[in-house]
Scaffold this active site. Structure first.
Site, PDB file in Angstrom:
ATOM      1  N   ASP A   1      45.832  37.860  28.300  1.00  0.00           N
ATOM      2  CA  ASP A   1      45.487  36.928  29.373  1.00  0.00           C
ATOM      3  C   ASP A   1      46.104  35.558  29.105  1.00  0.00           C
ATOM      4  O   ASP A   1      46.546  34.875  30.022  1.00  0.00           O
ATOM      5  CB  ASP A   1      43.967  36.757  29.479  1.00  0.00           C
ATOM      6  CG  ASP A   1      43.309  38.037  29.961  1.00  0.00           C
ATOM      7  OD1 ASP A   1      44.050  38.990  30.266  1.00  0.00           O
ATOM      8  OD2 ASP A   1      42.069  38.070  30.015  1.00  0.00           O
TER       9      ASP A   1
ATOM     10  N   GLU B 111      48.869  34.839  27.534  1.00  0.00           N
ATOM     11  CA  GLU B 111      50.302  34.812  27.834  1.00  0.00           C
ATOM     12  C   GLU B 111      50.539  34.774  29.339  1.00  0.00           C
ATOM     13  O   GLU B 111      51.418  34.073  29.828  1.00  0.00           O
ATOM     14  CB  GLU B 111      50.993  36.039  27.222  1.00  0.00           C
ATOM     15  CG  GLU B 111      51.219  35.853  25.735  1.00  0.00           C
ATOM     16  CD  GLU B 111      51.595  37.160  25.068  1.00  0.00           C
ATOM     17  OE1 GLU B 111      52.752  37.294  24.651  1.00  0.00           O
ATOM     18  OE2 GLU B 111      50.726  38.030  24.971  1.00  0.00           O
TER      19      GLU B 111
ATOM     20  N   SER C 223      40.757  56.072  64.608  1.00  0.00           N
ATOM     21  CA  SER C 223      39.763  56.485  63.612  1.00  0.00           C
ATOM     22  C   SER C 223      39.794  58.010  63.541  1.00  0.00           C
ATOM     23  O   SER C 223      40.590  58.649  64.223  1.00  0.00           O
ATOM     24  CB  SER C 223      38.390  55.951  63.970  1.00  0.00           C
ATOM     25  OG  SER C 223      38.004  56.502  65.195  1.00  0.00           O
TER      26      SER C 223
ATOM     27  N   LYS D 274      37.857  59.861  50.983  1.00  0.00           N
ATOM     28  CA  LYS D 274      37.546  58.918  52.052  1.00  0.00           C
ATOM     29  C   LYS D 274      36.795  57.739  51.442  1.00  0.00           C
ATOM     30  O   LYS D 274      35.603  57.828  51.126  1.00  0.00           O
ATOM     31  CB  LYS D 274      36.712  59.593  53.139  1.00  0.00           C
ATOM     32  CG  LYS D 274      36.527  58.699  54.350  1.00  0.00           C
ATOM     33  CD  LYS D 274      35.960  59.480  55.515  1.00  0.00           C
ATOM     34  CE  LYS D 274      35.871  58.636  56.776  1.00  0.00           C
ATOM     35  NZ  LYS D 274      35.174  57.381  56.626  1.00  0.00           N
TER      36      LYS D 274
ATOM     37  N   ARG E  31      40.931  46.221  61.449  1.00  0.00           N
ATOM     38  CA  ARG E  31      41.162  47.217  62.472  1.00  0.00           C
ATOM     39  C   ARG E  31      40.713  46.704  63.836  1.00  0.00           C
ATOM     40  O   ARG E  31      41.346  46.969  64.852  1.00  0.00           O
ATOM     41  CB  ARG E  31      40.398  48.490  62.089  1.00  0.00           C
ATOM     42  CG  ARG E  31      40.460  49.568  63.096  1.00  0.00           C
ATOM     43  CD  ARG E  31      39.871  50.859  62.570  1.00  0.00           C
ATOM     44  NE  ARG E  31      39.924  51.843  63.620  1.00  0.00           N
ATOM     45  CZ  ARG E  31      38.994  51.989  64.546  1.00  0.00           C
ATOM     46  NH1 ARG E  31      37.927  51.231  64.524  1.00  0.00           N
ATOM     47  NH2 ARG E  31      39.121  52.886  65.494  1.00  0.00           N
TER      48      ARG E  31
ATOM     49  N   LYS F 193      33.055  64.999  55.910  1.00  0.00           N
ATOM     50  CA  LYS F 193      32.059  64.131  55.280  1.00  0.00           C
ATOM     51  C   LYS F 193      31.141  64.901  54.325  1.00  0.00           C
ATOM     52  O   LYS F 193      30.911  66.091  54.495  1.00  0.00           O
ATOM     53  CB  LYS F 193      31.204  63.460  56.369  1.00  0.00           C
ATOM     54  CG  LYS F 193      32.006  62.676  57.396  1.00  0.00           C
ATOM     55  CD  LYS F 193      32.375  61.299  56.920  1.00  0.00           C
ATOM     56  CE  LYS F 193      31.251  60.331  57.050  1.00  0.00           C
ATOM     57  NZ  LYS F 193      31.223  59.618  58.314  1.00  0.00           N
TER      58      LYS F 193
ATOM     59  N   CYS G 166       0.681  33.857  44.924  1.00  0.00           N
ATOM     60  CA  CYS G 166       1.160  34.871  43.978  1.00  0.00           C
ATOM     61  C   CYS G 166       0.133  35.993  43.866  1.00  0.00           C
ATOM     62  O   CYS G 166      -1.045  35.718  43.648  1.00  0.00           O
ATOM     63  CB  CYS G 166       1.385  34.206  42.618  1.00  0.00           C
ATOM     64  SG  CYS G 166       1.638  35.380  41.280  1.00  0.00           S
TER      65      CYS G 166
END
Ligand code: IVH
Length: 678
Positions: free
Chosen positions: A38, A40, A87, A120, A141, A318, A412
């Protein structure tokens, strides 16, 4: 400065730095195989930033420095997609997928064809348009025809290339589509931080990705852990043959593409892929809600065409839903170990995603209001990949007439004292330090490793000591020694363990001031904040006297934290506890560590590698730092010395490559000795 006055060596260096940074971004964010440290990377980035500052005419929109360059906007411009973003129609059962397969086969007149199966991703669909290999426009979209231009937000996502790596098949002007998402672990961490900062948590990773992309300030977007995966490529005037090859091309251009793709020649293989991922989905770092099945050949895709809003050549297969609806019987309050009040949904038990759920957190009153949930409603219970059930919605049609919204109680549930919601925060708190629900939590926090680090004072011991009435708060710990004999007689205790505990308590008095500040449990003052506060207000006295304005004038202390500190010390009970800690001898002031500037170590950067026999690495680091030196974690051209212990590894090799001076343990000790004795 006009461009012609930029020296050509600078132009070349800028180009080279950009090439390197682009390459390292790709290795880190796309391949997850970084090849430099990181430090460098930061060094290259700083050099580029400085050159661009000196020669502003060299700044280009695709420079790696421009990821967070955008200014906050009021509204996103609307863009029209060159080709509508369709879609997918859904299938939920094997039978429905077989139907899809039959349709495809008959439409293709029994030609041979293949499918590509992929995951998906449960995120937000976006479109990226590249011109001459440079990201030109990124959009949501929207309604499929028109979306929002969110280019500035998308540029902050490091896995989205601002400029493609090389040009494949002459691809310079093209569109890539894919999904922006958040990994579960990143989401969890972010939500945890939000909740402890009193901010509203997000419902699930998908919502938080969607919510983030809608933000008008790219700087906030940049701080959120968004990722991108590409699954679609479209280019005018370049002959592309198949979806599978497109995915390979996308990879070559530098886009992240899911490795979990499979070419399938029969619907049976497709079902197999779906079953496999249904089982393995929780092993992925991100949520998926099914698999997508696409006809591979682009020519065949074209012939199949689309109906209404979805293509005939693809389907979303699905997974079984992990959602269910049930009745919300009521909302109760839970008091956290440091006073945070959380509303909890008490549900009619419901079976979802493999278990029965009867309770789920509702986070805070804003969350309840936002989801528009009333006690008695029928609610949607959802289980994400983290398997923690969430209430994610309400079925409004089932709301009983006459039902009323939830009203946050005023007191409370554990101690009856008034609860309080600070301005700008989402949480309520019980501020009674002696609230039975909090007594143990506060003491545990105080004794915790990151705070006063009292060994042996874990949850079980705290429980026992509180329940038997030995302690009621953390200040009581320092008087525990007066009850030594009674402790020794306790079950599961004895001379030795009591001695150890009392010693550990005694030893904690040596802990620096910032740890005391962290341990006393000021809301929102974590370990890092405690160090920051201690650096600006180096004693308890100074901090207690500080005004809100003085606190807020410190970089990093915002109004929320200032408010919390002021409230903490305004409480009589808290002031008394702090006073008792002071009497007990805890550190109430920052110790000044003097850093020397007159030694051979001053200003030099050291890297430690291998094991030293005389001291731990941590000790070596502290001694170097006291002598004015710095210790870095990796070797670079900025390193002055590499200290080489037993079994030194790649850092030694690197030091030799770069010709950096190495010190064996003997020489290092001699140098330390000399410098410390000056
Ligand atoms: S292809 C015409 N591939 O699912 C093809 N979509 O309902 C369009 N999604 O809006 C999309 N992972 O947000 C495709 N591997 C994947 C996907 C994917 C997630 C989303 C995408 C799209 C929705 C389709």
């Amino acid at each position: 400065m006009p461009p012609h006055s930029v020296p050509s060596s600078v132009v070349q260096r800028v180009e080279s730095l950009r090439r390197q940074l682009r390459e390292h971004d790709y290795r880190y964010y796309v391949l997850a195989q970084p090849t430099i440290s990181d430090e460098e990377y930061d060094r290259l980035m700083r050099e580029l930033l400085e050159l661009e500052k000196s020669y502003p005419s060299l700044v280009t929109p695709d420079s790696p420095t421009q990821r967070v360059g955008g200014q906050p906007t009021k509204e996103f411009p609307t863009v029209t997609h060159a080709v509508p973003m369709l879609s997918l129609s859904n299938a939920y059962t094997e039978e429905e997928v077989r139907d899809f397969d039959r349709r495809v086969r008959s439409l293709l007149g029994n030609e041979t064809f293949r499918y590509v199966c992929e995951l998906k991703f449960d995120g937000v669909a976006i479109s990226l348009v590249y011109r001459e290999g440079v990201l030109w426009c990124g959009a949501t979209r929207g309604d499929g025809v028109q979306g929002d231009d969110i280019t500035q937000n998308l540029k902050t996502i490091r896995s989205i290339p601002l400029r493609v790596i090389g040009s494949k098949k002459g691809l310079m002007n093209f569109e890539v589509r894919g999904e922006v998402f958040m990994e579960r672990e990143d989401f969890r961490r972010m939500n945890e931080e939000r909740e402890s900062a009193g901010e509203k948590p997000f419902i699930n990773p998908r919502n938080s990705a969607a919510g983030t992309l809608k933000l008008q300030d790219p700087k906030i977007v940049a701080s959120r852990p968004l990722k991108f995966v590409a699954y679609y490529l479209r280019a005018d005037g370049v002959a592309l043959k198949s979806h599978y090859e497109n995915l390979q091309l996308l990879k070559e251009l530098g886009f992240p593409v899911s490795p979990h793709i499979r070419r399938c020649s029969t619907v049976l293989d497709v079902i197999e892929f779906w079953k496999e991922w249904e089982e393995k989905r929780d092993a992925l770092p991100n949520d998926i809600d099914g698999v997508v099945v696409k006809v591979d050949s682009l020519a065949q895709q074209e012939r199949l065409g689309a109906i209404a809003k979805s293509p005939r050549w693809a389907i979303a297969f699905k997974f079984a839903s992990r959602k269910a609806t049930t009745r919300l019987k009521g909302i109760t309050l839970q008091v956290g170990r440091v006073g945070t009040i959380t509303p909890v949904a008490e549900l009619e038990p419901v079976f979802v995603g493999g278990t029965t759920v009867s309770r789920a957190t509702l986070h805070n009153e804003d969350y309840i209001r936002e989801l528009d949930i009333y006690p008695g409603d029928v609610v949607v219970v959802e289980k994400g990949g983290d398997v923690i059930p969430k209430v994610s919605g309400v079925v409004l049609e089932h709301r009983a007439s006459g039902s009323k919204p939830f009203a946050m109680p005023k007191t409370c549930p554990a101690c009856g004292s008034k609860i309080f919601r600070p301005a700008g925060e989402a949480n309520y708190y019980c501020e009674n330090g002696e609230c039975p629900a909090q007594i143990k939590g506060r003491i545990e926090h105080f004794a915790h490793r990151g705070a006063m680090d009292i060994e042996g004072l874990g949850e079980a011991v705290v429980d026992q000591l509180v329940e038997l009435g030995f302690i009621k708060n953390y200040a009581d710990l320092y008087e525990l020694h007066k009850k030594r004999d009674q402790l020794v007689d306790l079950e599961r205790w004895g001379e030795k363990s009591v001695e150890n505990l009392l010693n550990a308590i005694e030893k904690s008095k040596e802990k620096p001031f910032w740890r005391v500040l962290f341990a006393i449990g000021i809301r929102h003052v974590g370990a890092g904040m405690a160090q920051l506060v201690a650096a600006s207000f180096p004693s308890m006295k100074k901090l207690m006297e500080a005004t809100r304005e003085e606190l807020e004038s410190v970089q990093g202390i915002g109004p929320r934290i200032a408010e919390s500190i002021i409230r903490f010390f305004a409480d009589k009970h808290n002031r008394k506890l702090v006073e008792r800690l002071k009497k007990a001898g805890l550190k109430m002031e920052e110790q000044h560590i003097c850093v020397r500037t007159d030694t051979p170590f001053a200003g030099k950067t050291f890297v430690l590698t291998g094991t030293l026999s005389a001291m731990t690495r941590h000790e070596a680091k502290e001694r170097i730092e006291q002598l004015g030196g710095k210790v870095a974690s990796s070797v670079s051209s900025k390193t002055d010395y590499v200290v080489v212990g037993e079994e030194a590894g790649s850092k030694l090799t690197k030091a030799r490559e770069l010709g950096i001076e190495t010190l064996d343990e003997g020489r290092f000790l001699a140098l330390l000795g000399q410098a410390e004795n000056v």
